[in-house]
Motif scaffolding. Structure first.
Motif, PDB file in Angstrom:
ATOM      1  N   LEU A  87       0.845  -1.187   0.000  1.00 15.01           N
ATOM      2  CA  LEU A  87       0.000   0.000   0.000  1.00 15.01           C
ATOM      3  C   LEU A  87       0.881   1.238   0.000  1.00 15.01           C
ATOM      4  O   LEU A  87       1.796   1.347   0.821  1.00 15.01           O
ATOM      5  N   ALA A  88       0.638   2.137  -0.946  1.00 14.82           N
ATOM      6  CA  ALA A  88       1.420   3.375  -1.045  1.00 14.82           C
ATOM      7  C   ALA A  88       0.607   4.550  -0.536  1.00 14.82           C
ATOM      8  O   ALA A  88      -0.613   4.604  -0.707  1.00 14.82           O
ATOM      9  N   ILE A  89       1.308   5.489   0.080  1.00 11.87           N
ATOM     10  CA  ILE A  89       0.689   6.652   0.688  1.00 11.87           C
ATOM     11  C   ILE A  89       1.384   7.918   0.183  1.00 11.87           C
ATOM     12  O   ILE A  89       2.591   8.074   0.350  1.00 11.87           O
ATOM     13  N   ASP A  90       0.602   8.794  -0.438  1.00 12.30           N
ATOM     14  CA  ASP A  90       1.085  10.123  -0.810  1.00 12.30           C
ATOM     15  C   ASP A  90       0.481  11.081   0.215  1.00 12.30           C
ATOM     16  O   ASP A  90      -0.610  11.600   0.041  1.00 12.30           O
ATOM     17  N   ILE A 119       5.814   4.959   1.478  1.00  6.87           N
ATOM     18  CA  ILE A 119       5.452   6.341   1.792  1.00  6.87           C
ATOM     19  C   ILE A 119       6.316   7.285   0.960  1.00  6.87           C
ATOM     20  O   ILE A 119       7.542   7.148   0.924  1.00  6.87           O
ATOM     21  N   GLY A 120       5.651   8.231   0.308  1.00  6.95           N
ATOM     22  CA  GLY A 120       6.374   9.207  -0.490  1.00  6.95           C
ATOM     23  C   GLY A 120       7.294  10.043   0.372  1.00  6.95           C
ATOM     24  O   GLY A 120       6.969  10.401   1.507  1.00  6.95           O
ATOM     25  N   ALA A 175       5.619  17.401   8.567  1.00 10.75           N
ATOM     26  CA  ALA A 175       4.302  16.813   8.840  1.00 10.75           C
ATOM     27  C   ALA A 175       4.314  15.294   8.671  1.00 10.75           C
ATOM     28  O   ALA A 175       3.516  14.591   9.298  1.00 10.75           O
ATOM     29  N   ILE A 176       5.208  14.791   7.835  1.00 16.23           N
ATOM     30  CA  ILE A 176       5.233  13.352   7.549  1.00 16.23           C
ATOM     31  C   ILE A 176       5.856  12.557   8.694  1.00 16.23           C
ATOM     32  O   ILE A 176       5.411  11.443   8.997  1.00 16.23           O
ATOM     33  N   THR A 188       8.671   1.666   3.836  1.00 15.67           N
ATOM     34  CA  THR A 188       9.844   2.160   3.133  1.00 15.67           C
ATOM     35  C   THR A 188       9.469   3.504   2.528  1.00 15.67           C
ATOM     36  O   THR A 188       8.290   3.824   2.404  1.00 15.67           O
ATOM     37  N   ARG A 189      10.476   4.271   2.185  1.00 18.84           N
ATOM     38  CA  ARG A 189      10.240   5.598   1.599  1.00 18.84           C
ATOM     39  C   ARG A 189      10.673   5.580   0.137  1.00 18.84           C
ATOM     40  O   ARG A 189      11.636   4.907  -0.223  1.00 18.84           O
TER      41      ARG A 189
END
Length: 136
Positions: free
Chosen positions: A5-8, A55-56, A71-72, A89-90
């Motif tokens: 799952l990717a998160i922007d 995660i971006g 904020a991240i 991972t980033r």
């Protein structure tokens, strides 16, 4: 196999993308209000097997962290506490918004449709996830 799952992450909205169960194809899932992100993730993880969060990582052109990173970091801290069994991972997310916008143009979306910032965030998450899949 479980999904990736990717998160922007954004302060207002967060784009989400996922792989198929074989981890071959990255697809946009949705965009959620950031204030509702953990409720969404808890619901999603309870219904689907997730092996990794991607995660971006916003960076400046000189490779330094951008101001968004402030904020991240707290988000990542909460994510690792909420889902201790799912690693993260980033992935460098420079230019993903521009690439997402260009994808919208190339797809033939109207000017009105291209103003949908939620769609830009979802496409950006998909690009982040696809970048991760290519790199491994």
């Amino acid at each position: 196999m479980a999904r990736i799952l990717a998160i922007d992450f954004g302060t207002k909205r967060t784009g989400i993308a996922v792989t198929d169960e074989l981890q071959i194809i990255a697809s946009g899932l949705t965009t959620v209000e950031t204030k509702d992100l953990f409720a969404f993730l808890k619901e999603y993880v309870s219904n689907e097997s997730v092996e990794l969060f991607v995660i971006g990582e916003p960076k400046r052109l000189n490779n330094e962290a951008s101001e968004s990173e402030v904020a991240i970091k707290p988000f990542i801290d909460k994510l690792t506490k909420t889902f201790p069994d799912i690693p993260f991972t980033r992935v460098d997310e420079r230019f993903t918004s521009k690439m997402a916008f260009q994808t919208m143009i190339d797809s033939g979306l109207t000017k009105k449709q291209r103003k949908n910032k939620a769609l830009v965030d979802e496409i950006s998450a998909t690009i982040i996830l696809q970048s991760y899949l290519y790199s491994r």
